[in-house]
Design an enzyme around this catalytic site. Structure first.
Site, PDB file in Angstrom:
ATOM      1  N   ASP A 121      14.257   1.551  -5.693  1.00  0.00           N
ATOM      2  CA  ASP A 121      13.673   0.897  -6.863  1.00  0.00           C
ATOM      3  C   ASP A 121      13.284  -0.523  -6.466  1.00  0.00           C
ATOM      4  O   ASP A 121      14.153  -1.384  -6.292  1.00  0.00           O
ATOM      5  CB  ASP A 121      14.676   0.869  -8.022  1.00  0.00           C
ATOM      6  CG  ASP A 121      14.916   2.249  -8.628  1.00  0.00           C
ATOM      7  OD1 ASP A 121      14.802   3.249  -7.894  1.00  0.00           O
ATOM      8  OD2 ASP A 121      15.223   2.316  -9.832  1.00  0.00           O
ATOM      9  N   LYS A 176       8.357   2.058 -13.360  1.00  0.00           N
ATOM     10  CA  LYS A 176       9.577   1.802 -14.120  1.00  0.00           C
ATOM     11  C   LYS A 176       9.387   0.533 -14.937  1.00  0.00           C
ATOM     12  O   LYS A 176       8.814  -0.442 -14.471  1.00  0.00           O
ATOM     13  CB  LYS A 176      10.742   1.656 -13.136  1.00  0.00           C
ATOM     14  CG  LYS A 176      12.087   1.291 -13.735  1.00  0.00           C
ATOM     15  CD  LYS A 176      13.137   1.215 -12.630  1.00  0.00           C
ATOM     16  CE  LYS A 176      14.456   0.634 -13.137  1.00  0.00           C
ATOM     17  NZ  LYS A 176      15.465   0.517 -12.062  1.00  0.00           N
ATOM     18  N   LYS A 230      10.077   5.878 -15.521  1.00  0.00           N
ATOM     19  CA  LYS A 230      11.480   5.536 -15.741  1.00  0.00           C
ATOM     20  C   LYS A 230      11.599   4.337 -16.668  1.00  0.00           C
ATOM     21  O   LYS A 230      11.377   3.205 -16.257  1.00  0.00           O
ATOM     22  CB  LYS A 230      12.165   5.234 -14.401  1.00  0.00           C
ATOM     23  CG  LYS A 230      13.656   4.867 -14.539  1.00  0.00           C
ATOM     24  CD  LYS A 230      14.279   4.628 -13.169  1.00  0.00           C
ATOM     25  CE  LYS A 230      15.713   4.125 -13.277  1.00  0.00           C
ATOM     26  NZ  LYS A 230      16.347   3.887 -11.962  1.00  0.00           N
TER      27      LYS A 230
END
Length: 317
Positions: free
Chosen positions: A154, A217, A253
């Site tokens: 991430d 995300k 996400k």
């Protein structure tokens, strides 16, 4: 579910510059999610079990220890209490969370604790949460996490590139991060609470996907504003537009501030209505949350027994 990995494409600013985003319309649309329909009883339980499959069970605290990570991994292996799974008729299902997400130095502990479970280890990297480190150090942090065994990374972007419209710099940075990830899948955290406008959210989403992101995300969870439905809607529209232009399926996400089972239902409804059932699978949808799991387990126990347990009975780790 198998689908081709996003290979990215050359930067194409015409795909997002001048793209109008109507904030009022986005907010009105987002407000209808969960208001027009609801799911009850066994149907609600099924949606909540699916949400568990999509959770990135996360600990990103300054006082993380190997022992805490091991406890979190134990919960990821068995996220719902056995008596609840029995009551749902799902004993033997092998339910796990979608992944466990930790800092790079904690990856080795998570990998050992999850061996044989099939649960991937995700690691934040690139100077999380602010990302304000020299690029070569951020790339080295990615390589370190991958070398420790992380299967998902991430990354965080430089918000300044978005706020100043320096799309080439943003693209080059994310493309370099994707290369450093190698076979590990890359989730690009846009820190949408820092991007000021929904137009910027759309543009940053598009640049991240063009640069090869496997997921986009919303947030680090450390901003003052994290995942919101209007922001999620705009990111999903960008994801859909990119997919129509390239044929690639990109994951999504939402992360930060989500604590309740009701929120798990609403976000899944948004995914289904905007993108369809395929985006209710963990290879295309994840929640960046941990405390949400406790409330989901509590609601499922109520469905099975008719009683609400104390929150302390469903600790995350």
């Amino acid at each position: 579910m198998e689908h081709a990995r996003n290979e990215g494409m050359p930067l194409a600013t015409e795909m997002f510059e001048g793209h109008a985003v109507n904030r009022s319309a986005a907010e009105r649309r987002a407000a209808t999610i969960g208001a027009r329909r609801s799911v009850k009883k066994a149907y609600q339980a099924a949606w909540l079990v699916n949400a568990v499959r999509c959770i990135d069970l996360t600990t990103l605290a300054g006082d993380d220890t190997a022992a805490r990570v091991r406890r979190l991994c134990a919960k990821a292996r068995n996220p719902i209490a056995p008596h609840v799974m029995d009551g749902l008729g799902l004993a033997g299902m092998g339910l796990t969370t979608g992944a466990v997400c930790v800092y790079p130095t904690m990856v080795v502990h998570a990998v050992r604790a999850l061996e044989g479970s099939g649960v991937p280890v995700a690691s934040v990297a690139t100077g999380f949460p602010a990302g304000l480190m020299p690029l070569h150090l951020r790339l080295e942090e990615i390589r370190y996490a991958v070398g420790e065994g992380a299967q998902e990374i991430d990354i965080v972007i430089t918000r300044e590139h978005v706020l100043t419209g320096n799309w080439q710099a943003l693209y080059d940075e994310i493309a370099a991060m994707r290369e450093a990830c190698g076979e590990a899948h890359m989730k690009a955290i846009l820190a949408t609470g820092d991007l000021q406008t929904l137009g910027n959210v759309y543009a940053a989403s598009m640049v991240a996907m063009q640069a090869g992101a496997d997921f986009i995300k919303t947030s680090t969870g450390k901003e003052s504003v994290n995942a919101t439905l209007p922001v999620g809607l705009i990111m999903l529209r960008a994801l859909r537009d990119y997919g129509q232009a390239t044929g690639y399926r990109i994951g999504f996400k939402p992360a930060g501030g989500m604590k309740s089972a009701k929120e798990a239902l609403i976000w899944q409804m948004l995914m289904k209505e905007e993108l369809g059932r395929d985006w209710l699978q963990p290879d295309l949808f994840r929640f960046g949350a941990s405390s949400m799991l406790g409330d989901i387990e509590r609601q499922l126990e109520h469905h099975v027994t008719g009683r609400y347990a104390a929150s302390s009975r469903h600790a995350t780790a």
